[in-house]
Write a protein that holds these residues in place. Structure first.
Motif, short mmCIF file in Angstrom:
data_model
loop_
_atom_site.label_atom_id
_atom_site.label_comp_id
_atom_site.label_asym_id
_atom_site.label_seq_id
_atom_site.Cartn_x
_atom_site.Cartn_y
_atom_site.Cartn_z
N SER A 21 0.84 -1.21 0.00
CA SER A 21 0.00 0.00 0.00
C SER A 21 0.87 1.25 0.00
N ASP A 38 -4.71 4.95 5.94
CA ASP A 38 -5.41 4.82 4.66
C ASP A 38 -6.86 4.36 4.83
N ARG A 55 9.59 9.99 -2.19
CA ARG A 55 10.04 8.60 -2.37
C ARG A 55 10.63 8.38 -3.76
N1 ARG Z 1 -0.09 4.55 2.02
C1 ARG Z 1 0.65 4.91 3.16
C2 ARG Z 1 2.06 5.24 2.79
O1 ARG Z 1 2.52 4.88 1.74
C3 ARG Z 1 0.65 3.86 4.25
C4 ARG Z 1 1.08 2.50 3.82
C5 ARG Z 1 1.31 1.57 4.98
N2 ARG Z 1 1.42 0.22 4.54
C6 ARG Z 1 1.56 -0.82 5.37
N3 ARG Z 1 1.57 -2.04 4.85
N4 ARG Z 1 1.63 -0.64 6.63
O2 ARG Z 1 2.78 5.87 3.51
#
Ligand code: ARG
Length: 273
Positions: free
Chosen positions: A106, A196, A113
């Motif tokens: 995610s 999220d 980044r």
């Molecule tokens: N979408 C958010 C980010 O990229 C949170 C992702 C967190 N993912 C996880 N597997 N904990 O910062």
């Protein structure tokens, strides 16, 4: 008589030769096949499996929408997937150090980044939302100014919280994974969690006994998830192709429906490319 023996012998020799060559042929073919199966390279794919329903552990198995997606895309791209739960911070260490081939977790594609990592085309639309107790007086992001907010360290949720409370505010409590941030809310150590939408909505829905509600704040940005690669990785282009292939052939929609019970808006994802 001698001649007859010679002919018989020759016939026998030819027969053996024929057998031999056909055998060799088959073996060579078999070898060729098994070699090409073995040659299918296995990629090390890292994730932080504490983010249900996107990636989480069921026993010691990593499951979730992202996981089904990356399996389908990896197969489409012609590789084998070895998916390993390493945790959030280690994902970035592994991708930067090239000890993993790619990450799915995610991960929001953003300019910051992009300086250190490469990303695939977007595969999912997301936004941060606020998880609070149902009886909370908090109704929007602005109401969090004098509150304590729990977030997962190093996420866009942390950025959103810090935009409201100030960078390095002691009232933004940072945790190694999102489940720990939610635990902090449940135990009364925080007034809200910012993370999220899909994840906080899923948590509230799966835990009705916890009496939580999810608040939307329209000032929070739309974010897109991407598969993350070491900078310069040649896999990125191959994965873009494979993601687009599963957008087209219906596999993406199939996985999406399985997890979210709805039809995805593939066109708007493609419009982001
Ligand atoms: N979408 C958010 C980010 O990229 C949170 C992702 C967190 N993912 C996880 N597997 N904990 O910062």
């Amino acid at each position: 008589m001698k001649k007859l023996m010679y002919i018989t012998m020759m016939a026998f020799v030819l027969m053996l030769a024929a057998c031999g060559s056909s055998n060799t042929g088959t073996e060579a073919e078999n070898e060729g096949e098994s070699a090409s199966i073995e040659e299918k390279k296995t990629l090390r794919i890292v994730t932080d499996a504490a983010y249900a329903p996107m990636e989480y552990l069921e026993g010691d198995k990593v499951v979730g929408f992202d996981i089904d997606l990356i399996k389908a895309v990896t197969e489409e791209a012609g590789y084998e997937a070895e998916i390993v739960h390493v945790g959030w911070d280690p994902i970035f260490v592994e991708i930067e150090g090239k000890t993993a081939d790619l990450a799915i977790s995610s991960i929001t594609i953003n300019d910051d980044r992009k300086q250190t990592y490469d990303f695939s085309v977007p595969y999912y639309l997301s936004t941060n939302k606020i998880l609070v107790p149902a009886d909370s007086e908090v109704k929007s992001g602005a109401d969090l100014k004098d509150k304590i907010v729990a977030v997962q360290n190093g996420t866009t949720g942390q950025e959103v919280a810090e935009a409201i409370l100030g960078v390095n505010s002691p009232n933004v409590k940072k945790f190694e994974n999102n489940n720990l941030a939610i635990q902090e809310l449940l135990s009364g150590g925080a007034d809200a969690v910012i993370a999220d939408n899909t994840v906080v909505e899923y948590y509230a829905k799966m835990n009705p006994d916890k009496n939580l509600t999810v608040l939307t704040d329209d000032s929070f940005d739309a974010e897109y998830y991407g598969v993350m690669f070491p900078k310069g990785s040649e896999l990125a282009a191959e994965y873009d192709k494979a993601i687009n292939a599963i957008f087209e052939n219906g596999k993406y929609a199939e996985i999406y429906k399985e997890w979210f019970g709805a039809e995805p808006d593939v066109e708007s994802l493609k419009a982001q490319q």
